[in-house]
Design a protein around this motif. Structure first.
Motif, short mmCIF file in Angstrom:
data_model
loop_
_atom_site.label_atom_id
_atom_site.label_comp_id
_atom_site.label_asym_id
_atom_site.label_seq_id
_atom_site.Cartn_x
_atom_site.Cartn_y
_atom_site.Cartn_z
N HIS A 1 0.40 14.31 36.78
CA HIS A 1 -0.58 13.36 36.90
C HIS A 1 -0.27 12.10 36.19
O HIS A 1 0.28 12.14 34.98
CB HIS A 1 -1.95 14.08 36.54
N LEU B 1 -6.14 8.97 29.50
CA LEU B 1 -5.52 10.86 29.59
C LEU B 1 -6.90 11.28 29.63
O LEU B 1 -7.03 12.41 30.17
CB LEU B 1 -4.92 10.97 28.39
N ALA B 2 -8.01 10.91 28.75
CA ALA B 2 -9.28 11.57 28.85
C ALA B 2 -9.93 11.65 30.39
O ALA B 2 -10.13 12.74 30.95
CB ALA B 2 -10.13 10.92 28.05
N ASP C 1 -3.73 19.64 20.30
CA ASP C 1 -4.50 19.70 21.66
C ASP C 1 -3.55 18.63 22.56
O ASP C 1 -4.08 18.02 23.94
CB ASP C 1 -5.86 19.19 21.56
N TRP D 1 -3.19 15.17 22.47
CA TRP D 1 -3.75 13.92 22.59
C TRP D 1 -2.83 12.86 21.97
O TRP D 1 -1.89 13.30 21.21
CB TRP D 1 -5.01 13.62 22.10
N TRP E 1 0.11 13.41 32.53
CA TRP E 1 -0.24 14.92 32.02
C TRP E 1 0.47 15.83 33.22
O TRP E 1 0.45 15.59 34.31
CB TRP E 1 -1.85 15.23 32.22
N ILE F 1 -8.04 11.66 33.10
CA ILE F 1 -7.08 12.62 34.02
C ILE F 1 -7.67 14.27 33.49
O ILE F 1 -7.67 14.77 34.44
CB ILE F 1 -5.51 12.54 33.38
N ARG F 2 -7.51 14.38 32.37
CA ARG F 2 -8.15 15.50 31.78
C ARG F 2 -9.53 15.95 32.13
O ARG F 2 -9.79 17.25 31.87
CB ARG F 2 -7.69 15.94 30.44
N ASP F 3 -10.19 14.84 32.30
CA ASP F 3 -11.88 15.28 32.41
C ASP F 3 -12.18 15.82 31.16
O ASP F 3 -13.16 16.77 31.06
CB ASP F 3 -12.22 16.15 33.59
N GLU F 4 -11.85 15.36 29.89
CA GLU F 4 -12.23 15.84 28.63
C GLU F 4 -12.48 14.78 27.64
O GLU F 4 -12.16 13.56 27.92
CB GLU F 4 -11.22 16.83 27.96
#
Length: 261
Positions: A203, A240-241, A154, A156, A181, A243-246
């Motif tokens: 991003h 990164l979480a 994924d 990460w 990203w 940026i990805r909103d995950e």
């Protein structure tokens, strides 16, 4: 009595050391090569990539500096270099030693201050020695703690190698975590040609320095380096979480464990 900044009139007085003068161009290439790189890279980056940049205020403009970033594509060193340059720093990049042996290209990457890395060799530690010297002279060095493009399914950040932590603890320079990203859409891992259209978004989010103060003064044994590396990787993953909103994985992907699974 003489002024502290003036030489003493006493011939037997001990010499006062002159403070080292750090060049304002520390870690930067000759002006010709810097200008050439900027003239080539910036227009192409603007043409093919939409910039979604944040966190530039966290990047110190002077002094030795480690930039620790996730690695998604062979294109992201160039894109991150544009980001760092626009935020006042020339990034020194660690590159495969083979590039330095290519006629013409080898001379260019040398002039651009890249550091050769001999992978899977006893000479691999030499690149860290060069990097340490550069950091102490005020350079900004871009590192990928993972050591290679992520193999996480994924995308990460993977478990990091300890080289970055070792350099940070040895030199005391700040470590700025950066997550990005979008580079993987421009040039996916394994692809031979970039996917230029439609235009991609890149991003970038830089965070505050990673707090490594609890490791100060500790011997650089394996456990200390692994813990410091985990802190650096966690900082990058957290950005990164955002940026990805995950939600990021609780434990970073480790290729060694995957191979043994």
């Amino acid at each position: 009595m003489s002024h502290p900044s003036e030489p003493s009139s006493d011939p037997n007085a001990p010499a006062v050391p002159t403070p080292a003068v750090v060049s304002r161009r520390a870690g930067r290439p000759p002006r010709f090569w810097e200008t050439l790189a900027v003239v080539v890279v910036k227009p192409l980056s603007r043409l093919f990539v939409k910039r979604r940049w944040r966190g530039g205020e966290n990047i110190p403009r002077t002094g030795g500096l480690i930039i620790a970033a996730n690695h998604l594509s062979w294109s992201d060193p160039v894109l991150l270099s544009h980001y760092l340059y626009n935020n006042g720093r020339w990034p020194t990049i660690l590159a495969k030693a083979g590039l330095f042996r290519i006629r013409g290209l080898g001379h260019a990457v040398t002039q651009l201050q890249a550091i050769p890395v001999e992978r899977n060799s006893t000479e691999a530690t030499q690149s860290l020695k060069i990097a340490e010297q550069r950091l102490r002279s005020g350079a900004c060095i871009l590192f990928y703690p993972e050591g290679t493009i992520t193999r996480d399914p994924d995308l990460w950040p993977m478990a990091g190698k300890t080289g970055v932590a070792r350099l940070a603890l040895a030199t005391g320079v700040p470590v700025i975590p950066i997550a990005h990203w979008g580079a993987q859409e421009l040039l996916p891992y394994g692809a031979k040609k970039p996917r230029l259209l439609p235009r991609k978004s890149f991003h970038v989010l830089a965070g505050p320095p990673v707090d490594l103060s609890k490791y100060a003064g500790q011997p650089m044994r394996g456990s200390v380096l692994r813990e410091a590396t985990a802190d650096i990787t966690a900082a990058i993953t957290g950005l990164l979480a955002e940026i990805r909103d995950e939600k990021a994985p609780d434990v970073p992907y480790d290729p060694k464990n995957a191979a043994n699974g």
